[in-house]
Design an enzyme around this catalytic site. Structure first.
Site, mmCIF file in Angstrom:
data_model
loop_
_atom_site.group_PDB
_atom_site.id
_atom_site.type_symbol
_atom_site.label_atom_id
_atom_site.label_comp_id
_atom_site.label_asym_id
_atom_site.label_seq_id
_atom_site.Cartn_x
_atom_site.Cartn_y
_atom_site.Cartn_z
ATOM 1 N N HIS A 19 0.753 -1.199 -0.127
ATOM 2 C CA HIS A 19 -0.066 0.028 0.139
ATOM 3 C C HIS A 19 0.968 1.322 -0.171
ATOM 4 C CE1 HIS A 19 -3.080 -2.615 2.224
ATOM 5 N NE2 HIS A 19 -3.708 -2.363 1.153
ATOM 6 N N LYS A 43 -17.031 -6.226 6.360
ATOM 7 C CA LYS A 43 -15.789 -7.207 6.329
ATOM 8 C C LYS A 43 -15.742 -7.222 7.817
ATOM 9 C CE LYS A 43 -13.374 -6.160 2.396
ATOM 10 N NZ LYS A 43 -12.030 -5.674 1.908
ATOM 11 N N ARG A 97 -2.510 -5.897 -8.332
ATOM 12 C CA ARG A 97 -1.302 -6.735 -8.336
ATOM 13 C C ARG A 97 -1.295 -7.906 -9.360
ATOM 14 N NH1 ARG A 97 -3.175 -7.682 -2.299
ATOM 15 N NH2 ARG A 97 -4.902 -7.054 -3.419
ATOM 16 N N SER A 135 -3.009 -7.812 2.832
ATOM 17 C CA SER A 135 -3.311 -7.849 4.061
ATOM 18 C C SER A 135 -3.650 -9.095 4.757
ATOM 19 C CB SER A 135 -4.365 -6.738 4.312
ATOM 20 O OG SER A 135 -3.957 -5.316 3.855
HETATM 21 P P1 ADP Z 1 -9.967 -3.322 -0.205
HETATM 22 O O1 ADP Z 1 -10.553 -3.930 0.884
HETATM 23 O O2 ADP Z 1 -10.728 -2.039 -0.717
HETATM 24 O O3 ADP Z 1 -9.751 -3.991 -1.323
HETATM 25 P P2 ADP Z 1 -7.242 -3.115 0.623
HETATM 26 O O4 ADP Z 1 -6.917 -2.281 1.619
HETATM 27 O O5 ADP Z 1 -7.187 -4.638 0.495
HETATM 28 O O6 ADP Z 1 -8.790 -2.428 0.021
HETATM 29 O O7 ADP Z 1 -6.402 -2.435 -0.641
HETATM 30 C C1 ADP Z 1 -6.518 -1.239 -1.152
HETATM 31 C C2 ADP Z 1 -5.951 -1.038 -2.579
HETATM 32 O O8 ADP Z 1 -4.665 -1.350 -2.602
HETATM 33 C C3 ADP Z 1 -6.541 -2.006 -3.683
HETATM 34 O O9 ADP Z 1 -6.624 -1.421 -4.688
HETATM 35 C C4 ADP Z 1 -5.545 -3.261 -3.527
HETATM 36 O O10 ADP Z 1 -5.459 -4.081 -4.697
HETATM 37 C C5 ADP Z 1 -4.197 -2.478 -3.436
HETATM 38 N N1 ADP Z 1 -3.143 -3.159 -2.694
HETATM 39 C C6 ADP Z 1 -3.180 -4.135 -1.763
HETATM 40 N N2 ADP Z 1 -2.001 -4.808 -1.721
HETATM 41 C C7 ADP Z 1 -1.378 -4.086 -2.464
HETATM 42 C C8 ADP Z 1 0.225 -4.547 -2.851
HETATM 43 N N3 ADP Z 1 0.812 -5.588 -2.186
HETATM 44 N N4 ADP Z 1 0.631 -3.842 -3.999
HETATM 45 C C9 ADP Z 1 -0.383 -2.890 -4.683
HETATM 46 N N5 ADP Z 1 -1.492 -2.807 -4.477
HETATM 47 C C10 ADP Z 1 -1.842 -3.211 -3.476
#
Ligand code: ADP
Length: 175
Positions: A19, A43, A97, A135
Site C-alpha cells: 500500500h 468485512k 497486483r 493484508s
Molecule cells: P479493499 O479492501 O478495498 O480491497 P485493500 O486495503 O485490501 O482494500 O487494498 C486497497 C488497494 O490497494 C486495492 O486497490 C488493492 O488492490 C491495493 N493493494 C493491496 N495490496 C497491494 C500490494 N501489495 N501492492 C499494490 N497494491 C496493493
C-alpha cells in the site's frame, strides 16, 4: 483539466508495504493524495477503523515526512464517491497486483463510473517485490506467530504482535 487531488481508498487491515508503495507513486503523480480508510462494515476486520486510521497516519508520516499537507488520511463511512466530493477529489487510485485483482477492480471502477461519470479510476501496478503481498496473508501469518516485519511498517508489526498475543490468550482461555 483533471483534478489534482486523488483519493486512495481501502480497508488497510492492516496497511502493508505494498500500500505504501502505491501511495508513494501516487504522490509523484498528483498534487495531493487523500488515503481513505473505509469502515468496511461488511468485512470482519482485525483492526477497528480508529486503529487502522491511526496506523495509516503513523505509517505515512514515517514513510513520507516531506509530503506535509499534500498527504492526508481520513476515515470514511459514506459511499466512496460522496466522500470524494467532500474532499474535492476526482481521481480514485487503486493498486493492481495480478490478474486475480483485475475482475474485482474492473467491476468496482465500472460501478463508480456509473455512479459518478466525472470521477476517474487510475490503476497503479504493484512493484514486483510486493506482488504477492496482501493484508489478508499478513494477518494470517501474524496470528499464527510468523514473522511479518518485512511486509509492514514497524508500527503495524508491533500492533500485529500485540493482537497475536491477545488472540493467543483468548484461544487458550476458551480451549
Ligand atoms: P479493499 O479492501 O478495498 O480491497 P485493500 O486495503 O485490501 O482494500 O487494498 C486497497 C488497494 O490497494 C486495492 O486497490 C488493492 O488492490 C491495493 N493493494 C493491496 N495490496 C497491494 C500490494 N501489495 N501492492 C499494490 N497494491 C496493493
Amino acid at each position: 483539466m483533471i483534478s489534482r487531488v486523488a483519493f486512495y481508498p481501502g480497508s488497510f487491515d492492516p496497511i502493508t508495504c505494498g500500500h505504501l508503495d502505491i501511495a508513494e507513486r501516487a504522490l509523484r503523480l498528483f498534487e495531493r493524495l487523500i488515503v481513505g480508510v473505509a469502515t468496511s462494515q461488511n468485512k470482519n476486520t482485525l483492526f477497528s477503523q480508529t486503529e487502522r486510521v491511526a496506523q495509516v497516519e503513523h505509517a505515512v508520516s514515517q514513510s513520507f515526512p516531506k509530503a506535509g499537507s499534500r498527504l492526508r488520511v481520513v476515515g470514511f463511512e459514506s459511499l466512496l464517491i460522496e466522500s470524494m466530493r467532500q474532499h474535492e477529489a476526482r481521481v480514485i487510485v487503486r493498486g493492481m497486483r495480478a490478474v486475480s485483482d483485475f475482475e474485482f477492480e474492473f467491476q468496482l471502477a465500472g460501478m463508480n463510473r456509473a455512479l459518478a461519470p466525472d470521477i476517474e479510476t487510475v490503476f497503479l501496478t504493484a512493484s514486483e517485490k510486493y506482488h504477492f503481498l496482501s493484508s489478508r496473508f499478513v494477518r494470517e501469518i501474524a496470528l499464527m506467530g510468523g514473522d511479518i516485519a518485512s511486509f509492514v511498517p514497524p508500527c503495524v508489526a508491533v500492533a500485529l504482535r500485540k493482537k497475536a498475543d491477545s488472540e493467543g490468550k483468548t484461544l487458550r482461555a476458551t480451549s
